[in-house]
Design an enzyme around this catalytic site. Structure first.
Site, mmCIF file in Angstrom:
data_model
loop_
_atom_site.group_PDB
_atom_site.id
_atom_site.type_symbol
_atom_site.label_atom_id
_atom_site.label_comp_id
_atom_site.label_asym_id
_atom_site.label_seq_id
_atom_site.Cartn_x
_atom_site.Cartn_y
_atom_site.Cartn_z
ATOM 1 N N ARG A 163 100.112 116.354 89.785
ATOM 2 C CA ARG A 163 101.452 116.465 89.714
ATOM 3 C C ARG A 163 101.707 116.725 88.189
ATOM 4 O O ARG A 163 102.490 116.243 87.569
ATOM 5 C CB ARG A 163 102.098 115.115 89.861
ATOM 6 N N CYS A 164 101.420 117.960 87.625
ATOM 7 C CA CYS A 164 101.421 118.381 86.398
ATOM 8 C C CYS A 164 101.206 119.896 86.178
ATOM 9 O O CYS A 164 100.411 120.294 87.166
ATOM 10 C CB CYS A 164 100.567 117.618 85.485
ATOM 11 N N GLN A 190 95.989 124.084 99.112
ATOM 12 C CA GLN A 190 97.316 124.317 98.276
ATOM 13 C C GLN A 190 97.550 125.786 98.052
ATOM 14 O O GLN A 190 98.727 126.137 97.531
ATOM 15 C CB GLN A 190 97.179 123.651 97.105
ATOM 16 N N GLU A 241 106.978 118.252 88.981
ATOM 17 C CA GLU A 241 105.867 117.458 88.011
ATOM 18 C C GLU A 241 106.706 116.723 87.102
ATOM 19 O O GLU A 241 106.004 115.922 86.277
ATOM 20 C CB GLU A 241 105.108 118.752 87.285
#
Ligand code: CDP
Length: 807
Positions: free
Chosen positions: A384-385, A237, A760
């Site tokens: 996802r935050c 990522q 997110e």
């Protein structure tokens, strides 16, 4: 002179710029099976690596016998910690300032830990050889409960840290203590709580969960010994950060390392960190002189790669009788597993958890977070935050509901009374964050009106009466959440990872024919950057998005950037894209002035061209200017039309949203039916509404998973009891309800196009909406809180505990 055949509207539409529901260009290859994922890579002479992993949660490694494995035809090497020691690669630094064993060094500290790495001619032989490596373990008692980590007699987990009284984040007060992090006004908060008319307290656990990207982690490492070049294709990522770290760890000069992230099948924070598989593949390739591929399987991904959450939060919220919050205090025990491998900016060992005052104007607050070691897999990533924001949001959104029960007020009304008002922005929170913009009341009102909140509450009253009369066995619950996100790390002055400032970048080349390639420091894992970043440029440059190629992920070609996670791509790289686009346009304007023989200031921009003010028929299109850039530039100007921007954001962006969830809980089975889920998001300027809706759908599905079923459950010996997707809840279309999406638009004042992140948001806001709804179904019976996940069994147990099930 340029002849015009199209109206302004037609020319604008042709661009497919900001606000267009442009179809995803990536999907052409994905829907035809032409994606290029790690497991698609086939290089000449390539070997395959596989791990021998610990079956124990905590054990001493007494011996490792490789002979049987090495005797198997096709096996080329078996690496252990002893083999990595001469290279000083048996331990590696983590993103959080700790170290992690690459291969078990005398002890294993969690089930699934990497013990040996087998390299063989194909994947099947490697798997067979894994079974032939004989490891003798001495089983040790395991420590799985973080509440026991700092007991005086608690087991020593990390032998390597014994006697170390300080770590990367300050003093350590116990052998299993990692850090204590504190922010806010301790005294002022204590005073406000003791003076308060009402104080609600609750212990809220956000359970350990796992990001579960569809594609697991993997890489192919290829060392070209002749030229000294290392190429690694991997599910990264943050490819540039991986290159720098790889250089620092291996000693290979950074310019001789190329890191490539090809198509990635979802990341969700799981692919931010550095895993032993990457190091072992690189070592394997260096030792054997051929490429080595490693791709973990689904169970390995669940067991051993980065987990998320595992926050144990004790909160107090103080308020007046009429529902004005006066103070917030929270103590968090953070279970980081065996190594501290959290992915957070260096200064923030608990991420941005201090955003926990949420969307409310809370005068004073105090937070302490203590990180501890246990015998579980390391991680603590932003699933996802944006760095512990989901934990913070869940905490405050549950606490507001708990307070509402105590005050006997409607939870939406408590929210309304405390929301930060529009005129208060930019708003500085009690814990020091400067929220850039917001119009919370408008969003809340729109959400409540759209779902018909008042009539839903009436229906719920009737449902409860009917339940009491025995006419139904289902209870209706309504969950409201109002969240504020904090996304787009930097700025550099506050945020770095391993000393690398968190800026991002875009480099643009406009070719003579007016087509464009833009390269960014980010990397899409399914978010559709190739579609949306072209849209930003289409609007900035007046060049149709279809003529703009967006490329990411190759460190040899892309400008340095810090990657994609925590919804930072749009706030940071998106801003860099607009800024680089503006540099191009500024140069094009000078070329236009030269061609039209006027001063720069006499030109105005009109969708895709510059016009002479007052003489609109005199104009030059961007296509014409692109060509001129290569043959007719003003005297003294360099030819060409290229620009690069490295963008250090002045602040983060603060998207927000109002979510409402309606559920029907069957008290006899514990089955919760999601009747309705409404999600209103405000992410500032919307680049592509269709992609935003897709992001919200996906994030809500993950929120559903977390709230309703996901939990990494360890038994007392440190065994992960749900290490496969047969036992670990990953929702399919069957469990997923349909989502209603909506929006308001409050642009970010400091972002060049006013955009905030969105990826997110649905996870951050969604989890509490589900949880609040399930708990709300039982609120009239005195229930204020139950721990997630709200799976059928736990919901049934709640109903049983409240005396609702037949004896
Ligand atoms: O960093 P990441 O890509 O995961 O998250 P993001 O910046 O929130 O972007 C997710 C996707 O939504 C990207 O394709 C964005 O360009 C798009 N998006 C958008 O269309 N409008 C916004 N205001 C924010 C994001």
């Amino acid at each position: 002179m340029t002849t015009e055949t199209q109206s302004t509207e037609e020319r604008t539409q042709k661009l497919e710029g900001l606000g267009t529901r442009r179809k995803r260009v990536e999907d052409v290859r994905f829907t035809q099976g032409k994606g290029n994922y790690i497991d698609d890579f086939k290089l000449s002479g390539m070997l395959f690596g596989a791990f021998v992993r610990s079956p124990y949660g905590h054990a001493r490694v007494k011996s490792i016998n490789k002979e049987g494995a090495l005797a198997l035809p096709g096996v080329r090497a078996v690496l252990t910690a002893e083999d990595l020691k001469p290279l000083k690669l048996h331990w590696m630094p983590t993103l959080a300032g700790d170290v992690q064993a690459v291969l078990a060094d005398e002890k294993v500290l969690f089930q699934g830990q990497e013990v040996a790495f087998v390299v063989a001619e194909d994947r099947y032989v490697a798997a067979d050889a894994v079974d032939l490596v004989e490891v003798e373990y001495e089983d040790l008692p395991a420590l799985v409960d973080p509440n026991q980590s700092m007991a005086a007699a608690a087991l020593v987990l990390r032998d390597d840290l014994q006697g170390k009284t300080s770590g990367a984040h300050g003093p350590r007060k116990h052998h299993n203590h990692i850090f204590t992090w504190e922010v806010g006004d301790a005294e002022g908060t204590a005073r406000a709580i003791s003076d308060a008319q009402v104080v609600a307290t609750e212990r809220i656990v956000y359970q350990r969960v796992h990001p579960c990207p569809l594609e697991t982690c993997g890489c192919v490492a290829s060392m070209d010994k002749v030229n000294g070049h290392l190429t690694v294709w991997g599910t990264f990522q943050a490819p540039h950060a991986v290159r720098t770290v790889a250089s620092l760890i291996s000693g290979i000069p950074e310019h001789k390392i190329r890191i490539v992230s090809p198509d990635i099948g979802g990341g969700f924070g799981n692919k931010v960190g550095v895993y032993p598989g990457y190091i072992c593949s690189i070592v394997g390739s260096i030792v054997l002189g051929v490429p080595v591929k490693w791709v973990e399987d689904r169970m390995e991904n669940l067991q051993a790669t980065a987990f998320a959450r595992d926050y144990h939060m004790s909160g107090e919220i103080a308020a007046t009788q009429d529902g004005r919050v006066t103070a917030l205090r929270v103590h968090v025990l953070a279970d980081h597993g065996a190594f501290d491998a959290c992915a957070d900016p260096t200064k923030y060992p608990a991420g941005f958890f201090s955003i926990c005052t949420g969307s409310y104007d809370i005068p004073v607050a105090h937070v302490t977070v203590e990180g501890v070691y246990t015998n579980k897999a390391p991680g603590g990533v932003a699933y996802r935050c944006s760095f512990r924001v989901t934990e913070a949001s869940y905490f405050i959104e549950r606490m507001i509901d708990v307070l509402a029960r105590k005050l006997d007020m409607d939870p939406a009304e408590v929210r309304r009374r405390n929301l930060i008002r529009k005129e208060q922005f930019p708003y500085t929170s009690a814990l020091g964050w400067e929220y850039d913009s917001g119009d919370y009341l408008t969003a809340l009102d729109k959400a409540l009106n759209t779902v018909g909140y008042a009539s839903l509450r009436d229906e719920q009253r009737r449902n409860r009466e009917a339940f009491a009369r025995g006419e139904t066995r289902k209870l209706m619950g309504i969950g409201v959440s109002f969240f504020t996100e904090i996304v787009g790390a930097g700025p550099i002055k506050n945020c770095d990872i391993l000393g690398l400032g968190m800026f991002d970048s875009c480099e643009i080349r406009v070719h003579p024919t007016g087509s464009v390639i833009a390269r960014l420091g980010t990397i899409s894992q399914g978010q559709g950057h190739a579609t949306t970043f072209a849209q930003i440029l289409a609007s900035e440059l007046g060049i149709p998005a279809e003529n703009i190629t967006v490329e990411e992920g190759d460190t040899d070609t892309a400008p340095y950037g810090l990657g994609t996670y925590g919804s930072r791509s749009t706030p940071v790289a998106g801003a860099a894209t607009a800024m680089a686009g503006r540099k191009i346009r500024a140069k094009a304007q000078m070329i236009a002035a030269h061609l039209l023989e006027v001063h720069d200031d006499d030109l105005e921009w009109d969708v895709d061209r510059f016009r002479v003010k007052g003489v609109p028929e005199l104009s030059k299109t961007m296509t014409e200017l692109a060509f001129a850039a290569y043959n007719n530039v003003p005297p003294g100007m360099e030819p060409g039309l290229e620009a690069v921007s490295y963008y250090d954001p002045p602040n983060m962006t603060y998207p927000f949203g109002a979510y409402v969830c309606v559920v029907d809980v069957d008290v006899d089975s514990g089955v919760t039916e999601i009747r309705r889920f409404y999600a209103l998001d405000d992410c500032g300027t919307r680049i592509n509404p269709m992609i935003i809706e897709g992001q919200v759908h996906g994030g809500l599905t993950e929120a559903l998973a977390i709230a309703m079923g996901q939990e990494m459950a360890y038994d007392a010996s440190g065994n992960l009891t749900n290490a496969s997707l047969l036992d670990f809840f990953l929702p399919t279309a069957v469990e997923t309800p349909s989502w209603e999406t909506d929006f308001t638009t409050t642009p970010s004042p400091h972002h060049p196009i006013g955009a905030k992140g969105v990826g997110e948001s649905p996870n951050v806001g969604g989890v509490s909406a589900f949880s609040n709804a399930v708990i709300d179904a039982f609120a009239h019976l005195g229930l204020t809180h139950t721990q997630m996940p709200h799976d059928h069994w736990r919901v049934w147990k709640t109903a049983e505990g409240l005396g609702l099930t037949p004896a």
